[in-house]
Design an enzyme around this catalytic site. Sequence first.
Site, PDB file in Angstrom:
ATOM      1  CE  LYS A  13      38.387  -4.921  23.838  1.00 40.84           C
ATOM      2  NZ  LYS A  13      39.629  -4.358  23.186  1.00 40.84           N
ATOM      3  CE1 TYR A  72      19.675   6.147  51.324  1.00 39.66           C
ATOM      4  CE2 TYR A  72      19.933   5.284  48.641  1.00 39.66           C
ATOM      5  CZ  TYR A  72      19.470   5.039  50.106  1.00 39.66           C
ATOM      6  OH  TYR A  72      18.928   3.776  50.422  1.00 39.66           O
TER       7      TYR A  72
HETATM    8  C1  LIG Z   1      39.275  -3.635  22.058  1.00 36.19           C
HETATM    9  C2  LIG Z   1      40.291  -3.705  20.992  1.00 36.19           C
HETATM   10  C3  LIG Z   1      39.830  -3.489  19.523  1.00 36.19           C
HETATM   11  C4  LIG Z   1      38.456  -2.868  19.303  1.00 36.19           C
HETATM   12  O1  LIG Z   1      38.333  -1.807  19.498  1.00 36.19           O
HETATM   13  P1  LIG Z   1      37.183  -0.667  19.349  1.00 36.19           P
HETATM   14  O2  LIG Z   1      37.538   0.913  19.874  1.00 36.19           O
HETATM   15  O3  LIG Z   1      36.025  -0.945  20.373  1.00 36.19           O
HETATM   16  O4  LIG Z   1      36.724  -0.696  18.008  1.00 36.19           O
HETATM   17  C5  LIG Z   1      40.855  -3.659  18.608  1.00 36.19           C
HETATM   18  N1  LIG Z   1      41.950  -4.116  18.971  1.00 36.19           N
HETATM   19  C6  LIG Z   1      42.509  -4.184  19.971  1.00 36.19           C
HETATM   20  C7  LIG Z   1      43.749  -4.749  20.392  1.00 36.19           C
HETATM   21  C8  LIG Z   1      41.631  -4.168  21.183  1.00 36.19           C
HETATM   22  O5  LIG Z   1      41.938  -4.462  22.544  1.00 36.19           O
END
Ligand SMILES: *Cc1c(COP(=O)(O)O)cnc(C)c1O
Length: 366
Positions: free
Chosen positions: A39, A258
């Site tokens: 994702k 800044y």
């Molecule tokens: C993002 C996600 C993962 C992966 O998690 P990590 O901590 O990056 O390994 C797995 N399952 C779900 C439902 C997620 O949203």
Amino acid sequence: MTSPDRADAQLHIDLDAIAGNYQDLARIAAPAVCAAAVKADAYGLGAERVVPALAAAGCRQFFVAHLCEGIALRAVVPQADIAVLHGPSPGTEPEFMAHDLIPVLNEPGQVERWSRLAKDNGGLPAILHVDTGMNRLGLSAGEAGALADAPERLDGIALRLVMSHLAIAEEPDHPMNAQQRGRFEALRARLPAAPASLANSSGIFIGPDYRYDMVRPGIALYGGNPTPGQSHPLRDPVRLRARILQLREIDSGESVGYGAAFRASGPCRIATVPVGYADGYLRALSNQGLAYVAGMEVPVVGRVSMDLITIDVTAIPAGAVNVGDFVDLIGGGIALDDAAQRAGTIGYELLTSLGQRYARIYSPAA
Ligand SMILES: *Cc1c(COP(=O)(O)O)cnc(C)c1O
């Protein structure tokens, strides 16, 4: 356009390291199947390049969050299973079908609408998400129980997986892990038989009891340490580096940047580097970040600007650091998780914030 090698700010992404991490995780998780969470554009690293590398390493199951991510990914991996974690919002179900995407069904309305479509189309696959303590997405215990008592509500659905998600897997000894696992077992026992999945990256390392039939690592593929506090068991595929644009000597009492947020307590040499908060080098790293140059860790001083940071290179012998030299900001001496911690955040946020101005240099090249 200049060649990426000549770019002042470069994001190097080692696809072989990501593939190697996948293979290591798959070995650890076996006999469970190893999926990949890709994702948010594969955690900011570029799904179009990362996903084919994972597929070549043997990954057949990918998780994205949004429908639009699933549709985009379908063009990249025509054969793989693509699951969409947010599930179908009302009216989008036909798009899931058209692009051969597997919805994760999180609430009773999603179950009802998908079952109706599935019955009309001779059966469709889905993943059922039950909540075991996150209280974010997934059927509540009550909703899952009601579904278990009326299994005809799943008619038409080929249940590929029953999944849940751990809240605190980074702390393997935390009692909430066992509690979630217990709730998961209880719900699974009541639902129609299906393969199960509970573990994210850190969940894999809690132990075999947490791996079930499929594991879903994300961050561990991309360089985050899934076992915080212990040595990193995997490779670090990300290296953010940029060239020194300018060097200047400043006198004691002079300020930098800044807000005059850094003031030299003695004569200083300051290196200016073309990366800023617009590139995802978070402003929280003002007077907090570390850079690695000429074999030394040196501090980011003053505020992070939109396009620039300033680094105190006084400790590096004159002549050992020059305009045009590269400074490492993430990877190559600066661990992702350390950089994130210095920004008051986690590696996930640092990676997914990485901007679009870098020359993105993948190895191996396409
Ligand atoms: C993002 C996600 C993962 C992966 O998690 P990590 O901590 O990056 O390994 C797995 N399952 C779900 C439902 C997620 O949203």
